[in-house]
Scaffold this motif. Structure first.
Motif, PDB file in Angstrom:
ATOM      1  N   ALA A 471      38.487 -77.646  31.485  1.00 45.79           N
ATOM      2  CA  ALA A 471      39.916 -77.970  31.500  1.00 45.79           C
ATOM      3  C   ALA A 471      40.292 -78.870  30.328  1.00 45.79           C
ATOM      4  CB  ALA A 471      40.285 -78.635  32.828  1.00 45.79           C
ATOM      5  N   LEU A 472      39.435 -79.846  30.011  1.00 49.06           N
ATOM      6  CA  LEU A 472      39.710 -80.722  28.866  1.00 49.06           C
ATOM      7  C   LEU A 472      39.647 -79.952  27.555  1.00 49.06           C
ATOM      8  CD1 LEU A 472      37.778 -83.948  29.941  1.00 49.06           C
ATOM      9  CD2 LEU A 472      40.256 -83.708  29.700  1.00 49.06           C
ATOM     10  N   ALA A 473      38.675 -79.026  27.455  1.00 47.10           N
ATOM     11  CA  ALA A 473      38.582 -78.214  26.242  1.00 47.10           C
ATOM     12  C   ALA A 473      39.832 -77.358  26.085  1.00 47.10           C
ATOM     13  CB  ALA A 473      37.331 -77.346  26.288  1.00 47.10           C
ATOM     14  N   ALA A 474      40.306 -76.767  27.198  1.00 45.25           N
ATOM     15  CA  ALA A 474      41.518 -75.954  27.140  1.00 45.25           C
ATOM     16  C   ALA A 474      42.729 -76.798  26.765  1.00 45.25           C
ATOM     17  CB  ALA A 474      41.745 -75.264  28.488  1.00 45.25           C
ATOM     18  N   LEU A 475      42.760 -78.043  27.259  1.00 48.13           N
ATOM     19  CA  LEU A 475      43.868 -78.945  26.930  1.00 48.13           C
ATOM     20  C   LEU A 475      43.926 -79.228  25.433  1.00 48.13           C
ATOM     21  CD1 LEU A 475      46.129 -80.728  28.142  1.00 48.13           C
ATOM     22  CD2 LEU A 475      44.437 -82.563  28.328  1.00 48.13           C
ATOM     23  N   GLY A 476      42.780 -79.222  24.774  1.00 43.93           N
ATOM     24  CA  GLY A 476      42.743 -79.503  23.341  1.00 43.93           C
ATOM     25  C   GLY A 476      43.037 -78.315  22.453  1.00 43.93           C
ATOM     26  N   ARG A 477      43.307 -77.163  23.065  1.00 41.43           N
ATOM     27  CA  ARG A 477      43.565 -75.965  22.247  1.00 41.43           C
ATOM     28  C   ARG A 477      45.006 -75.867  21.784  1.00 41.43           C
ATOM     29  NH1 ARG A 477      40.610 -72.663  26.643  1.00 41.43           N
ATOM     30  NH2 ARG A 477      38.443 -73.211  26.216  1.00 41.43           N
ATOM     31  N   GLN A 584      43.429 -84.085  17.216  1.00 40.21           N
ATOM     32  CA  GLN A 584      43.410 -82.778  16.589  1.00 40.21           C
ATOM     33  C   GLN A 584      43.417 -81.713  17.677  1.00 40.21           C
ATOM     34  OE1 GLN A 584      42.619 -81.601  12.918  1.00 40.21           O
ATOM     35  NE2 GLN A 584      43.978 -83.363  12.853  1.00 40.21           N
ATOM     36  N   PHE A 585      44.083 -80.578  17.395  1.00 42.02           N
ATOM     37  CA  PHE A 585      44.180 -79.479  18.346  1.00 42.02           C
ATOM     38  C   PHE A 585      44.002 -78.163  17.595  1.00 42.02           C
ATOM     39  CE2 PHE A 585      47.000 -82.992  19.401  1.00 42.02           C
ATOM     40  CZ  PHE A 585      46.486 -83.388  20.624  1.00 42.02           C
ATOM     41  N   ARG A 611      47.804 -82.231  12.512  1.00 36.52           N
ATOM     42  CA  ARG A 611      47.126 -82.274  13.811  1.00 36.52           C
ATOM     43  C   ARG A 611      46.502 -80.921  14.137  1.00 36.52           C
ATOM     44  NH1 ARG A 611      45.965 -86.600  13.271  1.00 36.52           N
ATOM     45  NH2 ARG A 611      46.985 -86.305  11.257  1.00 36.52           N
ATOM     46  N   ALA A 612      46.887 -79.851  13.422  1.00 36.22           N
ATOM     47  CA  ALA A 612      46.433 -78.488  13.733  1.00 36.22           C
ATOM     48  C   ALA A 612      45.155 -78.152  12.965  1.00 36.22           C
ATOM     49  CB  ALA A 612      47.523 -77.483  13.388  1.00 36.22           C
ATOM     50  N   ARG A 613      44.161 -77.646  13.690  1.00 35.85           N
ATOM     51  CA  ARG A 613      42.932 -77.202  13.043  1.00 35.85           C
ATOM     52  C   ARG A 613      43.043 -75.759  12.548  1.00 35.85           C
ATOM     53  NH1 ARG A 613      40.205 -79.626  17.633  1.00 35.85           N
ATOM     54  NH2 ARG A 613      39.102 -81.529  17.028  1.00 35.85           N
TER      55      ARG A 613
END
Length: 651
Positions: A471-477, A584-585, A611-613
């Protein structure tokens, strides 16, 4: 327009400036109190000029400036209401202003030196530049301290051993600037590592720590006491995590690795020993220095003049200071643009004196380029990292065009990379629910809706399954960024819009449900007991048949709390660009406000897009985009001139 609060007892023309929104009631009241204490005759011509000048000096710091230049304030002042006729105000002539201030010896001191035996006065006049005395003193002390660290003789080290260590820590020949930065930290009292996101600043910091610890061990000395700090708890936590992660990647002997993993980061306030109820606000100051041998400050662009002055004066004269940050990002909310002023002309290339250049090129193993300085100075300690690793070439090209202020280049960079950068040419200022009420707007915003729903659905699915890490990984996308908190362009409106989109797309999703699995959280106040900091992001997940937990990541591990224990958190479907600094996202959507927005600036846009990768979605009109690029944040300070050689009196 909302009528400004009026200082009804203020004399004209001070009251007229207040009514027009140029000066706030607070500016006027503070100036009036200062004038009253100093015995200024508010009915006289000179007295009124002095009071207006004092009010503008107060206004300057409120808006992030350190001083007001009376010669240019008429041409540079701005107000929220564009219909106000600023030329219709009774503006004093600069010469009259200065003459009146010179005559007011009870309120105003003059020149850049303190008169022997004279006590402090509230205002300080340098040419046409007027400071509140406190800020003049802070700026002057900070400049003197930084120059003291910068011009101290280079440290005696074994140059061949240092060169070998740098080559081992940075084996890639393209990482010559990183070698130069680490070599500077080994040789000099002041090191400034500047660069955009993904240029290797934090990696370089970790390897500087390894370098200094290893050098001490090789010389049979005690390991240096290293302080890692940042202006916010979130930034400090990320600095610590990055240093620890790099320690795991380096092939170090067990002792050095334990030392690196033992480093802890804190906020600058905690490092200095913040005491809000004491007369001396910090336990450590010029009279009680920090014990550390090395003080490393991350996210320096966010540090105000006041805090930086307090920090630098607390560092021992024989210690090292390493300042790290991106001078093109948003500056501190409070007065000053410290990192930008320090880097100054070195932003375009090294400004090394001949001795420092020869020494640094010898240990770094190659030429450093840039423009030579005739003598050593602040530039000897500044290294700018330019090669980005974090985001693709398209976003990098766009960021570079924004940084240069090239409006046509910005549009060309967007058009050249349709797979990486998508631009929705839409005006979002039609009010809450515009995407639902106007079919044309809804169609235009479909890419934004699709990205938000895709990311939100992934977060909810992992949260319902109890997978906190997923869930945290998805939040960072994905992250939706707004310039404003409130209003038609603000976080409140567009966070609510995302919730409505998710409710339409996900069965059982309930907007505003506090304990709903998948609810993203943004911590809004430091909680030292839980070690959660303002800006930390977490997710509510299912942790049992009927229970939920709020999960956060700390040092690569998950920590869980009952949602009720988190006293200050808000739902994170959108956030401000200011709050996103340091994050970063994978994909970022940037919502641009109306071109007349006071918050719109080059630094705001640069911070948002970097902020965008991988992918960037820009939503807004061409007018807003061009307005942002054309409006750099211009803060009036004297620090750059003090550091780079122009006397304030001659400015």
């Amino acid at each position: 327009m909302i009528e400004p609060l009026t200082a009804v007892a203020a004399p004209e023309p001070l009251r007229a400036f207040n009514r027009a929104g140029v000066l706030s009631a607070a500016d006027v009241h503070v100036a009036s109190v200062l004038g009253s204490l100093a015995g200024v005759d508010r009915e006289s011509s000179d007295g009124r000029l002095v009071l207006i000048a004092a009010a503008f000096a107060v206004r300057a710091t409120r808006l992030g400036n350190v001083l007001v230049d009376l010669a240019s304030v008429r041409d540079t002042v701005a107000v929220e209401d564009e219909e106000v006729d600023l030329d219709g105000l009774d503006w004093p002539e600069p010469g009259e202003w200065v003459t009146a201030l010179v005559r007011c010896a009870s309120l105003v001191a003059f020149g850049d030196e303190e008169a022997p035996g004279a006590g402090p006065l509230p205002l300080r006049l340098l040419g046409t530049r007027l400071y509140l005395d406190r800020y003049w003193r802070l700026e002057r002390r900070l400049a003197g301290a930084l120059l003291g660290f910068a011009t101290a003789p280079a440290r005696a080290v074994e140059l061949e051993a240092l060169a070998g260590s740098l080559a081992w820590l940075f084996p890639d020949r393209e990482d010559l600037p990183q070698r130069a930065a680490a070599g500077t930290a080994a040789l000099r009292g002041l090191t400034v590592i500047a660069g955009g996101p993904g240029t290797g600043k934090t990696t370089t910091v970790a390897r500087i720590c390894a370098l200094l610890l290893g050098a001490a061990a090789g010389a049979g000395e005690r390991p240096p006491l290293i302080a890692l700090c940042a202006p916010t708890g979130k930034a400090a936590a990320r600095l610590q995590e990055a240093v620890h992660a790099e320690a795991g990647r380096l092939e170090l002997d067990p002792g050095r690795q334990r030392e690196l993993l033992g480093l802890r980061a804190s906020t600058i306030h905690r490092l200095l020993g913040w005491r809000p109820d004491a007369r001396a606000r910090f336990r450590h100051d010029a009279g009680n220095r920090l014990p550390h041998d090395v003080v490393i400050v991350d996210e320096t662009s966010m540090v105000s003049l006041t805090l930086m002055a307090r920090l630098v004066e607390s560092v021992r004269d024989d210690a090292r200071i390493v300042l790290v940050g991106d001078p093109d990002q948003l500056t501190a909310v409070e007065a000053g643009a410290v990192l930008r002023d320090i880097v100054g002309p070195a932003a375009t290339g090294p400004r090394l004196g001949p001795g420092a250049r020869a020494l640094l090129e010898r240990v770094a193993g190659g030429p450093l380029g840039g423009q030579p300085q005739p003598a050593g100075g602040i530039g000897d300690g500044i290294v700018v990292l330019a090669r980005g690793h974090r985001f693709g070439a398209a976003i990098g090209a766009l960021a570079d065009a924004v940084r240069r202020g090239d409006g046509d280049g910005v549009l060309a960079a967007i058009d050249a990379a349709p797979e990486d950068i998508e631009w929705i040419r839409a005006d979002l200022g039609d009010g809450e629910g515009a995407a639902e009420s106007a079919p044309a707007a809804a169609a235009a915003l479909e890419p934004l809706r699709a990205a938000a729903v895709r990311a939100g659905a992934d977060v909810v699915a992992d949260a319902v399954a109890g997978d906190g890490r997923g869930a945290l990984a998805a939040l960072g996308r994905f992250r939706l960024l707004c310039a404003h908190r409130h209003g038609p362009y603000g976080v409140g409106v567009w966070g609510g819009q995302v919730e409505r989109w998710l409710a339409d797309a996900i069965d059982g999703f309930v907007p505003d449900a506090r304990d709903q699995p998948g609810r993203p959280l943004l911590v809004t106040r430091n909680d030292h007991e839980l070690r959660l900091y303002n800006g930390d992001m977490g997710v509510v997940i299912r942790s049992g048949e009927a229970d939920v937990s709020a999960v956060f990541e700390r040092d690569g591990e998950l920590v869980r709390f009952a949602p009720s224990r988190i006293e200050a958190a808000e739902t994170l479907y959108a956030t401000t660009i200011h709050k996103s600094q340091g994050s970063q996202f994978e994909q970022v959507a940037v919502l641009l406000p109306d071109p007349s927005s006071r918050l719109l600036s080059r630094e705001l846009l640069y911070t948002a897009i970097t902020r965008a990768r991988r992918q960037l979605l820009v939503v807004g009109s061409e007018a807003s985009l061009r307005a942002a690029v054309a409006q750099p944040v211009a803060r009036a300070t004297g620090l750059r001139e003090r550091l780079w050689g122009s006397p304030p009196e001659d400015a």
